[in-house]
Structure formats: C-alpha cells, structure tokens
Write an enzyme that holds these catalytic residues in place. Structure first.
Site, PDB file in Angstrom:
ATOM      1  N   VAL A   1       0.908  -1.142   0.000  1.00 50.27           N
ATOM      2  CA  VAL A   1       0.000   0.000   0.000  1.00 50.27           C
ATOM      3  C   VAL A   1       0.951   1.196   0.000  1.00 50.27           C
ATOM      4  CG1 VAL A   1      -1.773   1.285   1.240  1.00 50.27           C
ATOM      5  CG2 VAL A   1      -1.799  -1.228   1.293  1.00 50.27           C
ATOM      6  N   PRO A   2       1.228   1.749  -1.182  1.00 48.93           N
ATOM      7  CA  PRO A   2       2.326   2.713  -1.320  1.00 48.93           C
ATOM      8  C   PRO A   2       2.024   4.099  -0.757  1.00 48.93           C
ATOM      9  CG  PRO A   2       1.208   2.469  -3.401  1.00 48.93           C
ATOM     10  CD  PRO A   2       0.573   1.482  -2.458  1.00 48.93           C
ATOM     11  N   CYS A   3       1.920   4.172   0.567  1.00 47.43           N
ATOM     12  CA  CYS A   3       1.613   5.436   1.231  1.00 47.43           C
ATOM     13  C   CYS A   3       2.707   6.476   0.991  1.00 47.43           C
ATOM     14  CB  CYS A   3       1.365   5.213   2.712  1.00 47.43           C
ATOM     15  SG  CYS A   3       2.710   4.389   3.578  1.00 47.43           S
ATOM     16  N   HIS A   4       3.906   6.024   0.627  1.00 46.28           N
ATOM     17  CA  HIS A   4       4.972   6.983   0.327  1.00 46.28           C
ATOM     18  C   HIS A   4       4.652   7.806  -0.914  1.00 46.28           C
ATOM     19  CE1 HIS A   4       6.005   3.408  -2.037  1.00 46.28           C
ATOM     20  NE2 HIS A   4       6.692   4.209  -2.845  1.00 46.28           N
ATOM     21  N   ARG A   5       3.696   7.351  -1.732  1.00 43.69           N
ATOM     22  CA  ARG A   5       3.299   8.071  -2.941  1.00 43.69           C
ATOM     23  C   ARG A   5       2.212   9.098  -2.670  1.00 43.69           C
ATOM     24  NH1 ARG A   5       2.835   2.510  -6.253  1.00 43.69           N
ATOM     25  NH2 ARG A   5       5.048   1.999  -6.243  1.00 43.69           N
TER      26      ARG A   5
END
Length: 178
Positions: free
Chosen positions: A137-141
């Site tokens: 879940v690419p929360c860094h994006r």
C-alpha cells in the site's frame, strides 16, 4: 491480527520485513536501521509468528518489494492483503492508494476526493500513518497539498519517503538529503 510467519530480507533501502497468514500479507516492516531491529519490530507486531522461509505467495510479495526498491517499476496490486480489523475508511483509502503507479503521486486531498469525502484529507493522512503494509500500500506516494512531503511514520521519516520516491522516479535525485 495473528501472523503465521515472517521473514526479514535485504532491499536497496535496508532490511525490510514481511508477515503473512495463509496466502495473504498482513504486515510489511520498513527498515529499522538493522536486520535485528527490523526483526524485533516484526516480533513485537506479530508475537505469535515464527520467522521462517516465506510461503510462495509471501515470496512473490518479497520479490516484488525488492524489485520495486531497486528501481523496477513493479506494480504490487496483485499481492493479496488481509486487512481484517482495519477500519473501513482506512481500507477504502488503501484501495485507492494501491492504484497509484510507481513514479506517480497523489495528494491526501486527491484521495479524499476519490473517496467522495472532500475535506477528509487529514483523516486520509492518519490512515496512511497507520498503514500496516507500506510499499504494497504505497503510502509513500501520497503527498501533502502543493507536492509537499507530508509526514511519514517509518524509521527515517520523510527522508525515507523521499528516498523511495527518488528510486521510483517520482522526485529528482537529491543526494544531499540522504
């Protein structure tokens, strides 16, 4: 949530970890500075789990994470997650976040709007801060308004977030930050 097993593995940003149950990933751990600290964090999050060789589906997730963090534009949307116990709002925000392609970003406000809840950007930020499966879940994006970094709760904070975005090509390389 109970994990069956977990593994620690090397990536371009340091030793990460993955916990699973059955055919689903239930947790990802970003680097804690050393393999032992990453391992300790996983053991604390999943006290009933045993460190072991990944199942085939967990190994697929590990391989995808390693490739993505080496700069390969890998889409991890096919990794099955078990988000039992995660609040419904968070799950919905994570579903939208999983559609952000490597090298791209959205803002907290963009996700709030896609949820049909404009004005809930702060709640989206809180959901990202509690993400049990970062990278998958690419929360860094997910960035703050105006392309600002926003927060990042992983070890290394915003510098880790920015490093991951540089690897993916979403930000220009800024070597003085790392």
């Amino acid at each position: 949530m109970t994990a069956e097993g977990y593994a620690v593995f090397d990536t371009a940003i340091g030793p990460c970890g993955l916990a699973w149950t059955g055919h689903a990933v239930i947790g990802v751990q970003l680097p804690e500075g050393s393999a032992n600290r990453t391992r300790a964090r996983l053991a604390k999050r999943f006290p009933d789990a045993v460190e072991t060789e990944p199942t085939p589906s967990a190994q697929q997730a590990v391989d995808g994470i390693v490739a993505l963090l080496e700069g390969e534009p890998r889409d991890l949307a096919d990794v099955t997650l078990d988000l039992e116990g995660v609040p419904e709002f968070h799950r919905r925000a994570y579903e939208i976040t999983r559609t952000i392609a490597p090298g791209k970003t959205l803002s907290y406000g963009d996700i709030a709007a896609r949820l049909g809840m404009p004005g809930s950007a702060q709640a989206v930020g809180q959901a990202m801060g509690r993400n049990p499966c970062p990278i998958i879940v690419p929360c860094h994006r997910v960035l703050a308004a105006g392309g600002k970094d926003g927060g990042f709760t992983a070890n290394g904070g915003v510098a880790t977030k920015r490093r991951m975005l540089v690897i993916e090509g979403a930000l220009a390389d800024e070597p003085t930050l790392f």
